[in-house]
Design a protein around this motif. Sequence first.
Motif, PDB file in Angstrom:
ATOM      1  N   ILE A   6       0.834  -1.207   0.000  1.00 41.19           N
ATOM      2  CA  ILE A   6       0.000   0.000   0.000  1.00 41.19           C
ATOM      3  C   ILE A   6       0.866   1.253   0.000  1.00 41.19           C
ATOM      4  O   ILE A   6       0.609   2.210  -0.751  1.00 41.19           O
ATOM      5  CB  ILE A   6      -0.954  -0.018   1.207  1.00 41.19           C
ATOM      6  CG1 ILE A   6      -1.975  -1.152   1.057  1.00 41.19           C
ATOM      7  CG2 ILE A   6      -1.680   1.316   1.351  1.00 41.19           C
ATOM      8  CD1 ILE A   6      -2.848  -1.340   2.280  1.00 41.19           C
TER       9      ILE A   6
ATOM     10  N   PHE B  73      -9.084   8.740   5.703  1.00 43.81           N
ATOM     11  CA  PHE B  73      -9.079   8.082   4.389  1.00 43.81           C
ATOM     12  C   PHE B  73     -10.489   7.993   3.817  1.00 43.81           C
ATOM     13  O   PHE B  73     -10.717   8.299   2.642  1.00 43.81           O
ATOM     14  CB  PHE B  73      -8.465   6.685   4.540  1.00 43.81           C
ATOM     15  CG  PHE B  73      -8.871   5.717   3.467  1.00 43.81           C
ATOM     16  CD1 PHE B  73      -8.361   5.829   2.182  1.00 43.81           C
ATOM     17  CD2 PHE B  73      -9.763   4.700   3.745  1.00 43.81           C
ATOM     18  CE1 PHE B  73      -8.736   4.934   1.195  1.00 43.81           C
ATOM     19  CE2 PHE B  73     -10.142   3.808   2.766  1.00 43.81           C
ATOM     20  CZ  PHE B  73      -9.628   3.916   1.483  1.00 43.81           C
TER      21      PHE B  73
ATOM     22  N   ASN C  85      -9.840  -3.508   6.811  1.00 41.59           N
ATOM     23  CA  ASN C  85      -9.093  -2.283   6.516  1.00 41.59           C
ATOM     24  C   ASN C  85      -8.183  -2.448   5.298  1.00 41.59           C
ATOM     25  O   ASN C  85      -8.040  -1.515   4.489  1.00 41.59           O
ATOM     26  CB  ASN C  85      -8.259  -1.878   7.733  1.00 41.59           C
ATOM     27  CG  ASN C  85      -9.114  -1.456   8.901  1.00 41.59           C
ATOM     28  OD1 ASN C  85     -10.287  -1.138   8.740  1.00 41.59           O
ATOM     29  ND2 ASN C  85      -8.545  -1.470  10.093  1.00 41.59           N
TER      30      ASN C  85
ATOM     31  N   ASP D 123      -4.438   7.335   2.389  1.00 42.98           N
ATOM     32  CA  ASP D 123      -4.313   5.888   2.207  1.00 42.98           C
ATOM     33  C   ASP D 123      -2.913   5.410   2.573  1.00 42.98           C
ATOM     34  O   ASP D 123      -2.747   4.311   3.137  1.00 42.98           O
ATOM     35  CB  ASP D 123      -4.645   5.542   0.754  1.00 42.98           C
ATOM     36  CG  ASP D 123      -4.781   4.046   0.541  1.00 42.98           C
ATOM     37  OD1 ASP D 123      -5.235   3.354   1.472  1.00 42.98           O
ATOM     38  OD2 ASP D 123      -4.440   3.573  -0.555  1.00 42.98           O
TER      39      ASP D 123
ATOM     40  N   ALA E 176      -8.428  -0.218   1.931  1.00 44.52           N
ATOM     41  CA  ALA E 176      -7.277   0.616   1.569  1.00 44.52           C
ATOM     42  C   ALA E 176      -6.781   0.344   0.157  1.00 44.52           C
ATOM     43  O   ALA E 176      -6.049   1.173  -0.405  1.00 44.52           O
ATOM     44  CB  ALA E 176      -6.135   0.396   2.564  1.00 44.52           C
TER      45      ALA E 176
ATOM     46  N   ALA F  17      -2.812   5.302   6.334  1.00 49.73           N
ATOM     47  CA  ALA F  17      -3.606   4.172   6.825  1.00 49.73           C
ATOM     48  C   ALA F  17      -2.873   2.852   6.595  1.00 49.73           C
ATOM     49  O   ALA F  17      -2.908   1.950   7.448  1.00 49.73           O
ATOM     50  CB  ALA F  17      -4.968   4.159   6.133  1.00 49.73           C
ATOM     51  N   GLY F  18      -2.200   2.726   5.450  1.00 43.96           N
ATOM     52  CA  GLY F  18      -1.411   1.522   5.206  1.00 43.96           C
ATOM     53  C   GLY F  18      -0.222   1.408   6.146  1.00 43.96           C
ATOM     54  O   GLY F  18       0.147   0.311   6.571  1.00 43.96           O
TER      55      GLY F  18
ATOM     56  N   PHE G 211      -7.949   6.072   9.378  1.00 46.28           N
ATOM     57  CA  PHE G 211      -8.897   5.422   8.481  1.00 46.28           C
ATOM     58  C   PHE G 211     -10.131   6.282   8.260  1.00 46.28           C
ATOM     59  O   PHE G 211     -10.699   6.287   7.165  1.00 46.28           O
ATOM     60  CB  PHE G 211      -9.304   4.057   9.030  1.00 46.28           C
ATOM     61  CG  PHE G 211      -9.996   3.211   8.004  1.00 46.28           C
ATOM     62  CD1 PHE G 211      -9.269   2.528   7.043  1.00 46.28           C
ATOM     63  CD2 PHE G 211     -11.368   3.126   7.982  1.00 46.28           C
ATOM     64  CE1 PHE G 211      -9.904   1.768   6.084  1.00 46.28           C
ATOM     65  CE2 PHE G 211     -12.013   2.365   7.025  1.00 46.28           C
ATOM     66  CZ  PHE G 211     -11.278   1.678   6.072  1.00 46.28           C
TER      67      PHE G 211
END
Length: 349
Positions: free
Chosen positions: A25, A95, A270, A57, A274, A60-61, A92
């Motif tokens: 990601i 995102f 998640n 993103d 993502a 979040a990754g 998240f």
Amino acid sequence: MGNSSAGNKYQELMFWLTRPLSAFIILANLFIIIGIICNRKLHGPINWFFLSLLFADLLAGAALPTIPQLAFEKQRGYHLCFFIYVAPNFLFLAFLANLLVVHYAKYVCIIHPLHYHKSWVYRWAAFYILLAWTAPLIFACLPLIWNQWQPDLNCSSLLVFPMPYLYLETYGLLIPTILAMAFMCIRVLCVARKQLKNITKLLRSVNRGRASSGLEQQLELRNAKGIAGMSLIFLVCWVPYIACLNISLLAIKHFSVSSLTLTVVTCLGNGSAAAMPILLSLSNHQYIQFWRDVASKVWGSCCLHQRCRQRQAKPKAKMLHGKPCGTRDECLHSEDPNQQQMKPSDVWN
């Protein structure tokens, strides 16, 4: 000892599952971010929204490998316990908010193309980006208001996020946001289908009594690909995420499920969500046009260098009238002055 060894095995397994996904990601988002920044044709409000989404993103990754640690480490201080739960939740939510802004901007651009430059989403792009980051931060910090920490309690998700907050976040924020994005995608596909029908009628009126033109078939194929792509993205990304949300809440409320199971379900949900911006980016050739140009230049230079080395390895010769053979940029001289002149056809063959 048996429980601790099993816990260590599960912990290593979760880390090996989440770290490759997190690395993929992060690298994919960096790849697309650089492609957008270095392409001046993509510097516009919609692409700035998408750039903000890619940053969200990416973060979040990056936070994905920290989720398994929540199930194995319980003894934490007050501030650390809240931070390791609130930070991934905020990332998240940010995102998801940025993804909603991207869908809304594209929706307004397609549904109202003549009034798009007068719309707020175009004129106040920076405000929408700021709102997509500050609103999730405020919502993620709400548990800090009513929480009453007790020193003898272990750090857990229920201690940080009470059940009313989880229900509000899931059924009042997350699922309605996903359904709103699905509604906007369906509306965009309906408008595209209507425009395709109008174009098809125009083509048939021009080509009376003839078979369907190649342009009409290409448009039909492109529309079918768009519908299939949207359906695939929704099934691959959002259906698992919605299922994981409901499973987590039902498990917490009605069943005694281990924290490891909840962690696995959360990571799967998640991770699948993502991956959506990456799929959307790869479907747009403009986002990777910069890297395609770089690859073509590198490939061309390597091929040119290889051809030059091959020609230098061959016996050198001169053409008639003293003109060099080979390309016009090369000047090949004969090493043997008594060597007979070769014909151009012999050189090229």
